[in-house]
Design an enzyme around this catalytic site. Structure first.
Site, short mmCIF file in Angstrom:
data_model
loop_
_atom_site.label_atom_id
_atom_site.label_comp_id
_atom_site.label_asym_id
_atom_site.label_seq_id
_atom_site.Cartn_x
_atom_site.Cartn_y
_atom_site.Cartn_z
CG ASP A 1 -1.55 7.65 0.51
OD1 ASP A 1 -0.45 8.10 0.17
OD2 ASP A 1 -2.59 7.80 -0.15
CG ASP B 1 -1.77 1.18 1.37
OD1 ASP B 1 -2.44 1.54 0.39
OD2 ASP B 1 -1.77 1.80 2.45
#
Length: 175
Positions: free
Chosen positions: A14, A12
């Site tokens: 953020d 991922d």
């Protein structure tokens, strides 16, 4: 590991690689992107270990009109630059979901982006691949794709610790 088949770390963005924007806000400009401590070094460790690195990130801000594809391209160019500057770290692939909730097959927790990344990267070692993120939707996407998931803040403290766990723990046998 068979010849030509490599593990992939699906990351991922953020909250995993870079500082997450405040709740309800988005990283919309390259200058907004700040790496989390040790994230570049973690990615460099993956590079050194021969693990492919694919960023798979939901970017709902596109659907909401908070940024454009051009803005996101510039943000990802900045991400690559920061990783190189900090640790000579490289990403093999960056994919994003531009859709709003419920509008596609690619938005995590669905596994569409992971499947697309695996197709783009060629044959991958599913047993040795891992999804690493900071949200339950990241973990669910990895599980739905059939790979191990590590959740930051729960399974490990940060990306560096997750990478250490991935590299130090032997691949699980295929079932």
């Amino acid at each position: 590991m068979a010849a030509g088949i490599t593990p992939v770390a699906f990351l991922d963005r953020d909250g995993t690689i870079n500082v997450k924007a405040p709740q309800g806000e988005y990283i919309t400009r390259p200058d907004d992107l700040v790496l989390l401590p040790r994230s570049a070094q973690a990615i460099r460790r993956l590079n050194d270990a021969g693990v492919r690195v694919a960023v798979v990130t939901n970017q709902r801000g596109l659907a909401l009109g908070r940024m454009t594809e051009h803005d996101l391209t510039a943000i990802h160019a900045r991400l690559r630059d920061l990783l190189r500057e900090a640790a000579d770290a490289e990403l093999d692939l960056v994919l994003h979901c531009p859709h709003d909730l419920g509008g596609c097959r690619c938005r995590k927790p669905l596994p569409g982006m992971l499947a697309d990344a695996a197709t783009a990267l060629g044959p991958i070692d599913m047993a040795a691949s891992v999804m690493i993120g900071d949200s339950p939707t990241d973990a669910l996407a990895g599980q739905a794709f059939g790979i191990r998931s590590l959740l930051l803040g729960s399974d490990t403290s940060d990306l560096y610790a997750a990478v250490s766990l991935m590299l130090e723990q032997p691949a699980r046998p295929e079932t």
